[in-house]
Design an enzyme around this catalytic site. Structure first.
Site, PDB file in Angstrom:
ATOM      1  N   TYR A 152       7.394  10.603 -14.329  1.00  0.00           N
ATOM      2  CA  TYR A 152       8.540  11.151 -13.560  1.00  0.00           C
ATOM      3  C   TYR A 152       8.324  10.947 -11.964  1.00  0.00           C
ATOM      4  O   TYR A 152       9.276  10.649 -11.098  1.00  0.00           O
ATOM      5  CB  TYR A 152       8.789  12.710 -13.910  1.00  0.00           C
ATOM      6  CG  TYR A 152       9.894  13.304 -13.205  1.00  0.00           C
ATOM      7  CD1 TYR A 152      11.280  12.964 -13.766  1.00  0.00           C
ATOM      8  CD2 TYR A 152       9.763  14.110 -12.367  1.00  0.00           C
ATOM      9  CE1 TYR A 152      12.507  13.541 -13.378  1.00  0.00           C
ATOM     10  CE2 TYR A 152      11.112  14.745 -11.822  1.00  0.00           C
ATOM     11  CZ  TYR A 152      12.451  14.625 -12.541  1.00  0.00           C
ATOM     12  OH  TYR A 152      13.471  15.111 -11.969  1.00  0.00           O
ATOM     13  N   ILE A 185      15.308  23.850  -9.384  1.00  0.00           N
ATOM     14  CA  ILE A 185      16.359  23.977  -9.714  1.00  0.00           C
ATOM     15  C   ILE A 185      16.644  24.541 -11.104  1.00  0.00           C
ATOM     16  O   ILE A 185      16.204  24.084 -11.964  1.00  0.00           O
ATOM     17  CB  ILE A 185      17.413  22.717  -9.490  1.00  0.00           C
ATOM     18  CG1 ILE A 185      17.170  22.155  -8.074  1.00  0.00           C
ATOM     19  CG2 ILE A 185      18.933  23.214  -9.532  1.00  0.00           C
ATOM     20  CD1 ILE A 185      17.429  22.840  -6.772  1.00  0.00           C
TER      21      ILE A 185
END
Length: 250
Positions: A152, A185
């Site tokens: 990632y 988030i």
């Protein structure tokens, strides 16, 4: 505000989280939004409809170039040539590097980086022709390195390099290219990260909040607001930048 009246926006990975919040924000501000996801984004479309916005949903696999081209052809017919592209589609397949499977490496790079290549290369043709465009791609704070996320992190760092390069190449055609790099988030993706490390989403968020100067985690709507700014004419002289949205974390 009606910053996006008469604008056609395409948002990938828009069935939930940051993508859904961004599609809603752009629609509320006047854009006709093409809501893309690998599954029919019904919830997002319902939210936009309730808010009085305009949107159409499209099923698209961003890793498949033919699928991307077909969907953009339909968008151009249904809504018009796109002015705004938000590359949000992304997945995680976390593990420590020494045991990271090649399939998980390839899957994350394919969706998070190659998918951006596919969508941007198709979208820029319309933007170059009309001499106008706004491209915003999602990077991540993980681009700076994050334990258990080598795949990632590599993909999201690649987004930053791609963004800087495309700003150079597409700038002469009045196309702005930027990236947004969120920190933590509260989304389904970070909930999955919590599960990976054996924590509940609530406990994981609290742990992160304690290390964040603003003392909390972020919300999808806060990232959507930054994306909307970069996609607007208010950011007409901003290009090639990656803006971190992470509550002041270092």
């Amino acid at each position: 505000m009606d910053r996006f009246t008469d604008r056609i926006a395409v948002v990938t990975g828009a069935a939930q989280g940051i993508g859904a919040a961004t599609a809603l924000r752009l629609a509320i501000e006047g854009a006709a939004v093409a809501v893309l996801d690998r599954n029919t984004p019904e919830d997002t479309l319902e939210q936009i409809d309730r808010a009085g916005g305009t949107a159409r949903g499209y099923v698209c696999d961003v890793t498949d170039r033919d699928s991307v081209q077909s969907v953009f052809d339909r968008i151009a017919t249904d809504l018009g040539d796109p002015h705004i592209l938000v590359n949000n589609a992304g997945i995680t397949r976390d593990d420590l590097f020494f045991r990271l499977a090649e399939d998980d490496w390839n899957a994350v790079l394919s969706v998070n980086l190659t998918g951006v290549y596919h969508c941007t290369q198709v979208a820029q043709k319309y933007m170059v022709a009309q001499r106008y465009g706004k491209i915003v791609s999602l990077s991540s704070r993980s681009a700076l390195g994050n334990r258990g996320q080598a795949n990632y992190a590599a993909a999201k760092a690649g987004i930053q390099g791609l963004t800087a390069t495309l700003a150079l190449e597409l700038g002469p055609y009045n196309i702005n290219v930027n990236a947004v790099a969120p920190g933590y988030i509260a989304t389904a993706m970070t909930a999955a990260t919590a599960d990976r490390v054996g924590m509940t989403p609530e406990d994981h968020q609290q742990s992160v909040a304690e290390r964040t100067p603003l003392g909390r985690v972020g919300q999808p709507e806060e990232v959507a607001a930054v994306i909307a700014f970069l996609a607007s004419d208010e950011a007409s002289y901003v290009s090639g930048q990656t803006l971190y949205v992470n509550g002041g974390a270092r």
